[in-house]
Design a protein around this motif. Structure first.
Motif, short mmCIF file in Angstrom:
data_model
loop_
_atom_site.label_atom_id
_atom_site.label_comp_id
_atom_site.label_asym_id
_atom_site.label_seq_id
_atom_site.Cartn_x
_atom_site.Cartn_y
_atom_site.Cartn_z
N VAL A 145 51.70 38.04 32.87
CA VAL A 145 51.06 37.28 33.71
C VAL A 145 50.89 37.42 35.09
N GLY A 146 51.74 38.08 35.71
CA GLY A 146 51.72 38.30 37.03
C GLY A 146 50.61 39.46 37.53
N LEU A 147 50.48 40.28 36.55
CA LEU A 147 49.36 41.42 36.59
C LEU A 147 48.00 40.64 36.40
N ALA A 148 47.97 39.82 35.28
CA ALA A 148 46.74 39.29 35.13
C ALA A 148 46.36 38.28 36.52
N LEU A 149 47.34 37.45 37.08
CA LEU A 149 46.82 36.96 38.25
C LEU A 149 46.38 37.74 39.34
N ALA A 150 47.29 38.70 39.65
CA ALA A 150 46.76 39.49 40.52
C ALA A 150 45.41 40.32 40.30
N GLY A 151 45.29 40.46 39.26
CA GLY A 151 44.03 41.24 38.59
C GLY A 151 42.68 40.38 38.95
N VAL A 152 42.94 38.99 38.92
CA VAL A 152 42.01 38.16 39.05
C VAL A 152 41.68 38.15 40.53
N ALA A 153 42.69 38.19 41.35
CA ALA A 153 42.48 38.35 42.72
C ALA A 153 41.79 39.46 43.41
N ALA A 154 42.28 40.62 42.64
CA ALA A 154 41.67 42.05 43.02
C ALA A 154 40.14 42.11 42.52
N LYS A 155 39.69 41.44 41.22
CA LYS A 155 38.28 41.30 40.92
C LYS A 155 37.30 40.71 41.95
N THR A 156 37.88 39.49 42.72
CA THR A 156 37.44 38.76 43.96
C THR A 156 37.25 39.68 44.81
N ALA A 157 38.29 40.39 45.13
CA ALA A 157 38.27 41.33 46.47
C ALA A 157 37.25 42.43 46.18
N ILE A 158 37.11 42.93 44.94
CA ILE A 158 36.20 44.14 44.78
C ILE A 158 34.76 43.36 45.05
N LYS A 159 34.36 42.44 44.56
CA LYS A 159 33.22 41.72 44.64
C LYS A 159 33.00 41.51 46.04
N ALA A 160 33.87 41.29 46.92
CA ALA A 160 33.54 41.17 48.27
C ALA A 160 33.63 42.22 49.05
N ALA A 161 34.31 43.34 49.05
CA ALA A 161 34.53 44.38 49.74
C ALA A 161 34.16 45.71 49.23
N GLY A 162 34.13 45.83 47.76
CA GLY A 162 34.07 46.96 47.10
C GLY A 162 35.17 47.88 46.79
N TRP A 163 35.33 48.78 45.74
CA TRP A 163 36.28 49.42 45.54
C TRP A 163 36.88 50.17 46.64
N ARG A 164 36.35 50.90 47.41
CA ARG A 164 36.65 51.78 48.47
C ARG A 164 37.75 51.02 49.46
N LYS A 165 37.21 49.73 49.62
CA LYS A 165 38.19 48.73 50.67
C LYS A 165 39.19 48.17 49.97
N LEU A 166 39.27 48.19 48.65
CA LEU A 166 40.07 47.33 48.07
C LEU A 166 41.46 47.27 48.52
N PRO A 167 42.32 48.34 48.56
CA PRO A 167 43.79 48.16 49.02
C PRO A 167 43.90 47.52 50.32
N ARG A 168 42.93 47.62 51.29
CA ARG A 168 43.03 47.07 52.68
C ARG A 168 42.87 45.68 52.52
N THR A 169 41.74 45.30 51.54
CA THR A 169 41.29 43.86 51.58
C THR A 169 42.46 43.13 50.91
N LEU A 170 43.20 43.93 49.79
CA LEU A 170 44.29 43.14 49.14
C LEU A 170 45.49 43.00 49.99
N TRP A 171 45.87 43.78 50.86
CA TRP A 171 46.89 43.85 51.65
C TRP A 171 46.57 42.87 52.92
N HIS A 172 45.53 42.75 53.23
CA HIS A 172 45.07 41.61 54.43
C HIS A 172 45.11 40.17 53.64
N MET A 173 44.49 40.18 52.76
CA MET A 173 44.82 38.64 51.66
C MET A 173 46.16 38.68 51.74
#
Length: 105
Positions: free
Chosen positions: A58-86
């Motif tokens: 369930v935690g992985l699914a919740l974090a995955g939904v947040a990652a999907k939102t971040a991918i749409k906003a920033a793209g794959w390349r900036k995903l780790p930095r965007t998730l950490w910032h969030m």
């Protein structure tokens, strides 16, 4: 809802928290505290590990939904930095630019 924190940030933080909880040695602590051994300890361990697996999923699914939102906003390349910032700031906006993102003059 909390002011200044949106759903994507809450999902990310909740997902990471559930993943961390799923890795805690809860079964061993319960077995040791209750003084269980043999078949009773095995059954208890199986049930607790099953629940922990579900909690982690369930935690992985919740974090995955947040990652999907971040991918749409920033793209794959900036995903780790965007998730950490969030996760760290509580804001789902774009992460600050790094020196690698600024073109040379």
């Amino acid at each position: 809802m909390l002011k200044g924190v949106n759903r994507a940030v809450l999902r990310l933080r909740a997902g990471v928290g559930l993943i961390v909880v799923s890795w805690l040695p809860i079964a061993q602590v319960v077995i040791w505290t209750a003084g269980l051994s043999g078949h009773a300890a095995d059954d208890t361990r199986l049930w607790i590990w099953s629940v922990q697996w579900l909690v982690g999923f369930v935690g992985l699914a919740l974090a995955g939904v947040a990652a999907k939102t971040a991918i749409k906003a920033a793209g794959w390349r900036k995903l780790p930095r965007t998730l950490w910032h969030m996760f760290w700031t509580g804001h789902a906006g774009p992460a600050p630019l790094s020196p690698m993102d600024v073109p040379p003059p």
